[in-house]
Motif scaffolding. Structure first.
Motif, PDB file in Angstrom:
ATOM      1  N   ALA A  32      -8.242  -1.152  15.145  1.00 25.28           N
ATOM      2  CA  ALA A  32      -8.043  -2.491  14.593  1.00 25.28           C
ATOM      3  C   ALA A  32      -7.622  -2.335  13.127  1.00 25.28           C
ATOM      4  CB  ALA A  32      -9.310  -3.324  14.690  1.00 25.28           C
ATOM      5  N   ILE A  33      -6.428  -2.811  12.798  1.00 23.57           N
ATOM      6  CA  ILE A  33      -5.932  -2.685  11.426  1.00 23.57           C
ATOM      7  C   ILE A  33      -6.751  -3.591  10.509  1.00 23.57           C
ATOM      8  CG2 ILE A  33      -3.948  -2.894   9.893  1.00 23.57           C
ATOM      9  CD1 ILE A  33      -3.606  -0.740  11.991  1.00 23.57           C
ATOM     10  N   ASP A  34      -7.400  -2.989   9.516  1.00 21.47           N
ATOM     11  CA  ASP A  34      -8.219  -3.753   8.576  1.00 21.47           C
ATOM     12  C   ASP A  34      -7.401  -4.312   7.426  1.00 21.47           C
ATOM     13  OD1 ASP A  34     -10.810  -3.213   9.823  1.00 21.47           O
ATOM     14  OD2 ASP A  34     -10.485  -1.143   9.194  1.00 21.47           O
ATOM     15  N   SER A  35      -6.338  -3.601   7.059  1.00 21.75           N
ATOM     16  CA  SER A  35      -5.564  -4.028   5.896  1.00 21.75           C
ATOM     17  C   SER A  35      -4.144  -3.489   5.994  1.00 21.75           C
ATOM     18  CB  SER A  35      -6.233  -3.525   4.605  1.00 21.75           C
ATOM     19  OG  SER A  35      -5.491  -3.891   3.466  1.00 21.75           O
ATOM     20  N   TRP A  36      -3.216  -4.249   5.387  1.00 18.39           N
ATOM     21  CA  TRP A  36      -1.821  -3.823   5.323  1.00 18.39           C
ATOM     22  C   TRP A  36      -1.427  -3.614   3.868  1.00 18.39           C
ATOM     23  CZ3 TRP A  36       0.869  -2.750   9.699  1.00 18.39           C
ATOM     24  CH2 TRP A  36       0.395  -3.276  10.908  1.00 18.39           C
ATOM     25  N   VAL A  37      -0.692  -2.553   3.608  1.00 18.49           N
ATOM     26  CA  VAL A  37      -0.145  -2.316   2.276  1.00 18.49           C
ATOM     27  C   VAL A  37       1.363  -2.205   2.419  1.00 18.49           C
ATOM     28  CG1 VAL A  37       0.010  -0.720   0.327  1.00 18.49           C
ATOM     29  CG2 VAL A  37      -2.198  -1.149   1.414  1.00 18.49           C
ATOM     30  N   THR A  38       2.081  -3.081   1.737  1.00 23.58           N
ATOM     31  CA  THR A  38       3.541  -3.082   1.821  1.00 23.58           C
ATOM     32  C   THR A  38       4.136  -2.917   0.433  1.00 23.58           C
ATOM     33  OG1 THR A  38       3.727  -5.487   1.556  1.00 23.58           O
ATOM     34  CG2 THR A  38       3.436  -4.651   3.792  1.00 23.58           C
ATOM     35  N   GLU A  39       5.221  -2.200   0.350  1.00 24.00           N
ATOM     36  CA  GLU A  39       5.936  -2.099  -0.916  1.00 24.00           C
ATOM     37  C   GLU A  39       7.417  -1.851  -0.679  1.00 24.00           C
ATOM     38  OE1 GLU A  39       4.774   0.993  -3.575  1.00 24.00           O
ATOM     39  OE2 GLU A  39       4.289   2.418  -1.984  1.00 24.00           O
ATOM     40  N   VAL A  40       8.199  -2.434  -1.567  1.00 23.96           N
ATOM     41  CA  VAL A  40       9.652  -2.250  -1.546  1.00 23.96           C
ATOM     42  C   VAL A  40       9.983  -1.319  -2.698  1.00 23.96           C
ATOM     43  CG1 VAL A  40      11.895  -3.377  -1.679  1.00 23.96           C
ATOM     44  CG2 VAL A  40       9.960  -4.569  -0.625  1.00 23.96           C
ATOM     45  N   VAL A  41      10.187  -0.063  -2.372  1.00 20.87           N
ATOM     46  CA  VAL A  41      10.397   0.937  -3.411  1.00 20.87           C
ATOM     47  C   VAL A  41      11.054   2.155  -2.795  1.00 20.87           C
ATOM     48  CG1 VAL A  41       8.124   1.985  -3.046  1.00 20.87           C
ATOM     49  CG2 VAL A  41       9.261   2.278  -5.236  1.00 20.87           C
ATOM     50  N   SER A  42      11.870   2.832  -3.584  1.00 21.56           N
ATOM     51  CA  SER A  42      12.501   4.063  -3.121  1.00 21.56           C
ATOM     52  C   SER A  42      11.448   5.143  -2.954  1.00 21.56           C
ATOM     53  CB  SER A  42      13.557   4.528  -4.135  1.00 21.56           C
ATOM     54  OG  SER A  42      13.990   5.832  -3.822  1.00 21.56           O
ATOM     55  N   GLY A  43      11.600   5.950  -1.912  1.00 19.04           N
ATOM     56  CA  GLY A  43      10.675   7.046  -1.678  1.00 19.04           C
ATOM     57  C   GLY A  43      10.740   8.107  -2.744  1.00 19.04           C
ATOM     58  N   LYS A  44      11.810   8.073  -3.581  1.00 16.48           N
ATOM     59  CA  LYS A  44      11.976   9.056  -4.650  1.00 16.48           C
ATOM     60  C   LYS A  44      11.323   8.607  -5.950  1.00 16.48           C
ATOM     61  CE  LYS A  44      16.336  10.971  -2.930  1.00 16.48           C
ATOM     62  NZ  LYS A  44      17.764  11.247  -3.258  1.00 16.48           N
ATOM     63  N   LYS A  45      10.822   7.369  -5.987  1.00 14.66           N
ATOM     64  CA  LYS A  45      10.242   6.854  -7.222  1.00 14.66           C
ATOM     65  C   LYS A  45       8.995   7.641  -7.595  1.00 14.66           C
ATOM     66  CE  LYS A  45       8.831   2.575  -9.495  1.00 14.66           C
ATOM     67  NZ  LYS A  45       8.640   1.122  -9.377  1.00 14.66           N
ATOM     68  N   ASN A  46       8.746   7.744  -8.902  1.00 17.38           N
ATOM     69  CA  ASN A  46       7.587   8.461  -9.404  1.00 17.38           C
ATOM     70  C   ASN A  46       6.321   7.970  -8.709  1.00 17.38           C
ATOM     71  OD1 ASN A  46       5.347   9.304 -11.090  1.00 17.38           O
ATOM     72  ND2 ASN A  46       6.903   9.844 -12.589  1.00 17.38           N
ATOM     73  N   GLY A  47       5.540   8.921  -8.175  1.00 18.12           N
ATOM     74  CA  GLY A  47       4.344   8.574  -7.408  1.00 18.12           C
ATOM     75  C   GLY A  47       3.341   7.745  -8.169  1.00 18.12           C
ATOM     76  N   ARG A  48       3.282   7.920  -9.493  1.00 21.14           N
ATOM     77  CA  ARG A  48       2.309   7.167 -10.294  1.00 21.14           C
ATOM     78  C   ARG A  48       2.572   5.675 -10.269  1.00 21.14           C
ATOM     79  NH1 ARG A  48       2.927  10.374 -15.830  1.00 21.14           N
ATOM     80  NH2 ARG A  48       5.087  10.096 -15.163  1.00 21.14           N
ATOM     81  N   ASP A  49       3.814   5.273  -9.967  1.00 20.54           N
ATOM     82  CA  ASP A  49       4.185   3.862 -10.001  1.00 20.54           C
ATOM     83  C   ASP A  49       4.150   3.217  -8.621  1.00 20.54           C
ATOM     84  OD1 ASP A  49       4.678   4.156 -12.737  1.00 20.54           O
ATOM     85  OD2 ASP A  49       6.734   4.818 -12.360  1.00 20.54           O
ATOM     86  N   ARG A  50       3.654   3.934  -7.634  1.00 17.56           N
ATOM     87  CA  ARG A  50       3.686   3.406  -6.277  1.00 17.56           C
ATOM     88  C   ARG A  50       2.318   2.915  -5.822  1.00 17.56           C
ATOM     89  NH1 ARG A  50       6.349   7.420  -2.160  1.00 17.56           N
ATOM     90  NH2 ARG A  50       5.868   5.614  -0.869  1.00 17.56           N
ATOM     91  N   LYS A  51       2.332   1.902  -4.960  1.00 18.89           N
ATOM     92  CA  LYS A  51       1.088   1.381  -4.402  1.00 18.89           C
ATOM     93  C   LYS A  51       0.365   2.441  -3.590  1.00 18.89           C
ATOM     94  CE  LYS A  51       2.517  -3.472  -3.926  1.00 18.89           C
ATOM     95  NZ  LYS A  51       2.734  -4.578  -2.953  1.00 18.89           N
TER      96      LYS A  51
END
Length: 218
Positions: A32-51
């Motif tokens: 059962a999915i408890d939560s969804w995390v969505t983001e619109v971002v390039s996979g190459k973007k700096n990891g520190r700036d990603r959800k």
């Protein structure tokens, strides 16, 4: 806690297909999915700036992360390996719906991670080798590598305004004030101070000693 992670590179792409696929996978596993995390971002973007980075920090041992495919984590294999390593270290279960990868605390998962790590290391070595070969070829062709002499840099700004910089420091202005005024970093200022101001002070002290010797000899 079971989390579905959705990522697209542009806002024009649709997240619904990923969500439907994760829901079908979860149903087949009786999750059962408890939560969804969505983001619109390039996979190459700096990891520190990603959800995703903040998500992994919050997740605890026994939590589950589901993605449609491994490339949703990142576009580079080395980054994927780093993310998988965090999951293993924190004992977070990671599933991909398309490739059917299962990364948990089992021996099979550890073997699979080792295989991914080996491929990532080979990829890094190949990139390094290609870079060195390209630089060697350019050098052999007579191309000058690195920054061209005389190119304008942040250091030039300080050098060209050395007298102003020294005056500001004499007026008890802080290094931060100087950096903000000329829009340079503290590292650039530190290099400038070691190379120019320190030399000038040494010359000034040398001149003072010379004058003192001259007066004594009079």
């Amino acid at each position: 806690m079971i989390i579905g992670y959705l990522r697209v590179s542009t806002s024009k792409q649709n997240l619904a297909n990923q969500q439907d696929e994760i829901l079908r996978f979860a149903e087949s596993k009786q999750f059962a999915i408890d939560s969804w995390v969505t983001e619109v971002v390039s996979g190459k973007k700096n990891g520190r700036d990603r959800k995703l980075t903040y998500l992994l920090r919050r997740m605890k041992s026994g939590d589950t992360l589901i993605v449609t495919e491994i490339s949703r984590l990142s576009r580079t294999l080395t980054d994927v390996m780093a993310i998988m390593g965090k999951c293993l270290a924190k004992e977070i279960n990671l599933y991909t719906t398309k490739e059917k990868y299962s990364f948990d605390n089992s021996i099979n998962s550890k073997v699979l991670c080792f295989a991914f790590g080996l491929v990532a290391e080979i990829e890094r070595n190949l990139i390094s080798m290609r870079t060195k070969e390209a630089l060697a070829l350019r050098k052999a062709e007579g191309m000058v590598l690195g920054r061209k002499k005389g190119s304008y840099t942040k250091m030039n700004i300080l050098v060209n305004n050395k007298s102003i910089v020294i005056s500001m420091l004499k007026d008890d202005k802080s290094i931060t004030d100087v950096c903000k005024h000329f829009e340079v970093s503290r590292d650039t200022f530190a290099q400038f101070r070691r190379k120019y101001i320190a030399v000038q002070r040494a010359l000034t002290e040398k001149e003072k000693r010379r004058m003192m010797r001259f007066k004594r000899n009079q």
